[in-house]
Write an enzyme that holds these catalytic residues in place. Structure first.
Site, short mmCIF file in Angstrom:
data_model
loop_
_atom_site.label_atom_id
_atom_site.label_comp_id
_atom_site.label_asym_id
_atom_site.label_seq_id
_atom_site.Cartn_x
_atom_site.Cartn_y
_atom_site.Cartn_z
N ARG A 23 1.02 -1.47 -0.18
CA ARG A 23 -0.42 -0.26 0.21
C ARG A 23 0.88 1.19 0.21
NH1 ARG A 23 -2.38 -1.25 5.87
NH2 ARG A 23 -0.20 -1.56 6.06
N GLU A 28 7.10 7.69 11.17
CA GLU A 28 7.49 8.29 11.96
C GLU A 28 8.21 9.29 12.49
OE1 GLU A 28 7.84 6.74 16.64
OE2 GLU A 28 5.33 6.45 16.30
N GLN A 47 8.33 25.24 17.38
CA GLN A 47 7.85 25.48 15.96
C GLN A 47 8.72 24.82 15.03
OE1 GLN A 47 9.61 29.95 15.11
NE2 GLN A 47 9.27 29.23 12.50
N ASP A 48 7.49 24.64 14.03
CA ASP A 48 7.68 24.27 12.49
C ASP A 48 7.12 24.48 11.52
OD1 ASP A 48 7.46 21.52 14.29
OD2 ASP A 48 5.82 20.72 13.45
N ARG A 59 18.55 28.24 -0.43
CA ARG A 59 18.55 28.78 0.42
C ARG A 59 19.62 28.64 1.55
NH1 ARG A 59 12.86 30.59 0.39
NH2 ARG A 59 11.86 29.06 -0.75
N HIS A 62 21.60 30.70 6.58
CA HIS A 62 20.96 30.86 8.24
C HIS A 62 21.56 30.18 9.56
CE1 HIS A 62 17.88 31.69 4.74
NE2 HIS A 62 19.27 32.18 4.68
N LYS A 72 17.52 22.23 15.27
CA LYS A 72 16.62 21.99 14.02
C LYS A 72 16.73 20.61 14.13
CE LYS A 72 17.11 26.71 11.27
NZ LYS A 72 17.47 27.39 10.68
N HIS A 119 22.99 27.47 8.33
CA HIS A 119 21.70 25.97 7.69
C HIS A 119 21.77 26.35 6.51
CE1 HIS A 119 18.18 23.98 7.14
NE2 HIS A 119 18.81 22.45 6.74
N TYR A 132 11.32 21.76 9.27
CA TYR A 132 11.66 21.38 10.03
C TYR A 132 11.28 22.04 10.83
CZ TYR A 132 13.52 26.50 8.41
OH TYR A 132 13.27 27.51 7.41
N GLU A 143 18.57 37.11 13.44
CA GLU A 143 19.57 36.33 12.73
C GLU A 143 19.99 36.95 11.52
OE1 GLU A 143 16.46 35.04 8.29
OE2 GLU A 143 15.92 36.38 9.19
N LYS A 168 18.82 38.44 0.28
CA LYS A 168 19.27 38.08 1.62
C LYS A 168 20.16 37.70 1.44
CE LYS A 168 17.00 35.50 4.81
NZ LYS A 168 16.31 35.12 5.44
N ASP A 169 19.80 36.97 1.03
CA ASP A 169 21.20 35.53 0.39
C ASP A 169 22.15 35.85 0.02
OD1 ASP A 169 19.71 33.86 2.61
OD2 ASP A 169 18.61 32.75 1.34
#
Length: 170
Positions: A23, A28, A47-48, A59, A62, A72, A119, A132, A143, A168-169
């Protein structure tokens, strides 16, 4: 779940148990008890975040400074990315080092990134969704960023073309 140490102090590759049959599969993605038993760590996630990007996007890199430094737990739910952590902890024996790994919907691997590491990730599939969990809330005031192409760090990004970056990056 299996935890494997990397070349950076405290950075772990986590491989959850995958239950597959005709299937599909069940994984998890987070279980506090199993995480603590496997790693000996007890992070409190507050926070997620989900990031969706197309091929060629990069990206990062940071991080947040204290008091809002973030640990994280990172995974890719769709597509694939080359995920990178850079150790910015001056007291760490691996200060200045970097580690990169493919995280994908196919391999289900996760990366535990301790607070004090930068990261970032580059999208290597047509589309990717990175999820994350963070141990501190996002804070614009805390930041910071490290150039993705910093010559002193020397990350070997698997890119065929220049990356697509946010303002920003750059």
């Amino acid at each position: 779940m299996q935890a494997t140490a990397t070349s950076l102090s405290g950075l772990l590759i986590l491989e959850p148990e995958i239950f597959e049959d005709h299937r599909g599969f069940v994984v998890e993605s987070w279980n506090r008890r199993v995480f603590e038993e496997t790693t000996g760590l007890s992070p409190e996630f507050v926070q997620d975040t989900v990031s969706g990007s197309r091929r060629g996007v990069l990206r990062g890199l940071h991080y947040q400074i204290p008091p809002d430094a973030q640990g994280k737990l990172v995974r890719t739910a769709r597509g694939s990315v080359f995920d990178v952590a850079v150790d910015l902890r001056r007291s760490s024996p691996t200060f200045g080092g970097w580690f990169g790994i493919e995280l994908s919907e196919a391999n289900h691997k996760q990366l535990w990134i301790p607070a004090g590491m930068a990261h970032g990730f580059a999208i290597t599939s047509d589309w990717a969704e990175v999820h994350y969990k963070s141990t501190a809330h996002y804070s614009r005031a805390s930041e910071r960023g490290l150039r993705w192409d910093d010559p002193e760090v020397g990350i070997e990004w698997p890119l065929d073309t220049p990356p697509l970056l946010s303002e920003k990056d750059t």
